[in-house]
Write a protein that holds these residues in place. Structure first.
Motif, mmCIF file in Angstrom:
data_model
loop_
_atom_site.group_PDB
_atom_site.id
_atom_site.type_symbol
_atom_site.label_atom_id
_atom_site.label_comp_id
_atom_site.label_asym_id
_atom_site.label_seq_id
_atom_site.Cartn_x
_atom_site.Cartn_y
_atom_site.Cartn_z
ATOM 1 N N LYS A 1 0.748 -1.255 0.049
ATOM 2 C CA LYS A 1 0.102 -0.059 -0.057
ATOM 3 C C LYS A 1 0.845 1.429 -0.081
ATOM 4 C CE LYS A 1 -3.835 2.001 2.382
ATOM 5 N NZ LYS A 1 -5.024 1.588 3.627
ATOM 6 N N TYR A 2 1.877 1.291 0.629
ATOM 7 C CA TYR A 2 2.764 2.420 0.930
ATOM 8 C C TYR A 2 4.137 2.487 0.210
ATOM 9 C CZ TYR A 2 -0.845 3.445 4.175
ATOM 10 O OH TYR A 2 -2.049 3.428 4.814
ATOM 11 N N PHE A 3 4.383 1.386 -0.419
ATOM 12 C CA PHE A 3 6.081 1.263 -1.109
ATOM 13 C C PHE A 3 5.720 0.808 -2.483
ATOM 14 C CE2 PHE A 3 6.405 0.674 3.318
ATOM 15 C CZ PHE A 3 7.888 1.275 3.644
ATOM 16 N N GLN A 4 6.743 1.153 -3.415
ATOM 17 C CA GLN A 4 7.013 0.411 -4.653
ATOM 18 C C GLN A 4 8.336 -0.293 -4.906
ATOM 19 O OE1 GLN A 4 6.285 3.160 -7.886
ATOM 20 N NE2 GLN A 4 7.203 1.933 -9.447
ATOM 21 N N ARG A 5 8.357 -1.350 -5.273
ATOM 22 C CA ARG A 5 9.479 -2.273 -5.230
ATOM 23 C C ARG A 5 10.396 -1.702 -6.582
ATOM 24 N NH1 ARG A 5 13.594 -4.161 -4.070
ATOM 25 N NH2 ARG A 5 14.138 -6.486 -3.538
ATOM 26 N N THR A 6 11.559 -1.434 -6.366
ATOM 27 C CA THR A 6 12.128 -0.974 -7.455
ATOM 28 C C THR A 6 13.489 -1.693 -7.485
ATOM 29 O OG1 THR A 6 13.453 0.778 -6.333
ATOM 30 C CG2 THR A 6 11.477 1.450 -7.046
ATOM 31 N N ALA A 7 14.293 -1.641 -8.530
ATOM 32 C CA ALA A 7 15.584 -2.215 -8.675
ATOM 33 C C ALA A 7 16.667 -1.861 -7.632
ATOM 34 C CB ALA A 7 16.227 -1.798 -10.164
ATOM 35 N N ASP A 8 16.498 -0.575 -7.084
ATOM 36 C CA ASP A 8 17.207 -0.104 -6.138
ATOM 37 C C ASP A 8 16.669 -0.186 -4.541
ATOM 38 O OD1 ASP A 8 19.084 0.939 -7.952
ATOM 39 O OD2 ASP A 8 17.521 2.572 -8.145
ATOM 40 N N GLY A 9 15.563 -0.829 -4.540
ATOM 41 C CA GLY A 9 15.021 -1.012 -3.142
ATOM 42 C C GLY A 9 13.721 -0.866 -3.100
ATOM 43 N N TRP A 10 13.360 -0.416 -1.721
ATOM 44 C CA TRP A 10 11.808 -0.090 -1.617
ATOM 45 C C TRP A 10 11.567 1.319 -1.495
ATOM 46 C CZ3 TRP A 10 7.957 -3.854 -1.375
ATOM 47 C CH2 TRP A 10 8.454 -5.113 -1.336
ATOM 48 N N GLN A 11 10.764 1.904 -2.675
ATOM 49 C CA GLN A 11 10.661 3.302 -2.582
ATOM 50 C C GLN A 11 9.111 3.729 -2.107
ATOM 51 O OE1 GLN A 11 12.395 6.164 -3.834
ATOM 52 N NE2 GLN A 11 11.032 7.265 -2.825
ATOM 53 N N LEU A 12 9.278 4.531 -1.111
ATOM 54 C CA LEU A 12 8.041 5.112 -0.349
ATOM 55 C C LEU A 12 7.211 6.029 -1.386
ATOM 56 C CD1 LEU A 12 8.961 6.372 3.075
ATOM 57 C CD2 LEU A 12 7.008 4.952 2.785
ATOM 58 N N LEU A 13 5.959 5.666 -1.379
ATOM 59 C CA LEU A 13 4.835 6.297 -2.081
ATOM 60 C C LEU A 13 4.750 7.635 -1.516
ATOM 61 C CD1 LEU A 13 2.677 3.383 -3.030
ATOM 62 C CD2 LEU A 13 4.501 4.389 -4.518
#
Length: 283
Positions: A176-188
């Motif tokens: 709900k609050y993060f997006q998985r990226t190649a660099d880690g977990w990005q907060l929304l």
């Protein structure tokens, strides 16, 4: 380089750190201080301790002294750290406090995360508020996050975290609050929006006196690095910064009992929190 440092040199450094931050490094931390000093002396091409010490004293405080303080401060944190305490805040303390605010027709919520490090704590609090306040959209919520270390604040503002930082974060919240990226977990943006970051030294009395109007203050695992005199000064400022009836949350091993009697002690589950009386008496 470390062998060139004497006990007298280290004592001078301990005194300077204490004066600037309120943190006292015991002699058993000599190796840690020596290694950090050696690193900074090498970076600054200082051939002697006295040369580097003069740079600490006389350079602008936003330069070498700040860099050295950042080298010696500890920034161990992750999302939902000390989960039982956060659950007690979310399920026991917060609902009753919200009801009192609603009765007063007050739809503001101001929280201060002191010594926020890389931002996991204030962002955790943002998530908790959004999950626990049913009519969250109708509330004016602000979370102030402060730290003495400029480097960790830059990291916090980006909001990108490693797997280790989110290890205790429930899967549903990650979705709900993060997006998985190649660099880690990005907060929304929904988690980041209420949080404002600011550099602040907790023993800077002038800056601390400007902090007012908070409903909750989280100052966890910070006071253990201070001596009693510094703790008393910080707690006095936190007390003044709280609204009447507001709460301060400390680390599991921290206590204000022998430092100040200003707060009311409350037990919530298996942890303690400290409340400013609804009608504050003069201390």
């Amino acid at each position: 380089m470390q062998s060139l440092l004497t006990d007298a040199d280290l004592e001078r450094i301990r005194a300077l750190i204490y004066k600037e931050t309120g943190i006292y490094f015991e002699p058993k931390k000599n190796y840690f201080l020596s290694s950090r000093l050696a690193q900074r002396m090498q970076v600054r091409c200082c051939s002697s301790f006295q040369q580097y010490y003069n740079e600490l004293l006389y350079s602008h405080k936003e330069t070498e002294l700040s860099c050295f303080i950042e080298e010696i401060t500890i920034n161990e944190t992750y999302f939902f750290r000390d989960f039982p305490q956060l659950r007690g805040f979310a399920e026991e303390v917060l609902p009753k406090y919200l009801e009192r605010k609603r009765r007063a027709r007050d739809a503001t919520m101001n929280i201060w995360s002191a010594a926020c490090a890389t931002g996991e704590e204030p962002y955790t609090l943002s998530i908790i508020l959004q999950e626990m306040i049913e009519d969250y959209a109708n509330w004016d919520t602000e979370i102030l996050a402060t730290d003495i270390d400029r480097h960790v604040l830059r990291h916090a503002r980006i909001g990108l975290y490693s797997e280790r930082s989110v290890k205790e974060t429930p899967i549903v919240y990650r979705q709900k609050y993060f997006q998985r990226t190649a660099d880690g977990w990005q907060l929304l943006a929904n988690a980041m929006q209420p949080v404002t970051f600011e550099q602040l030294n907790l023993v800077d009395r002038v800056s601390m006196r400007r902090k007012r109007g908070f409903d909750f203050i989280f100052c966890r695992n910070v006071l253990i690095y201070f001596d009693d005199d510094s703790r008393k000064k910080v707690l006095s400022c936190l007390y003044d910064a709280l609204n009447p009836g507001g709460y301060v949350f400390l680390g599991h091993s921290e206590s204000v009992g022998r430092i100040t009697a200003s707060f009311l002690l409350e037990r919530v589950g298996d942890f303690l929190c400290y409340k400013k009386p609804a009608t504050s008496a003069t201390r």
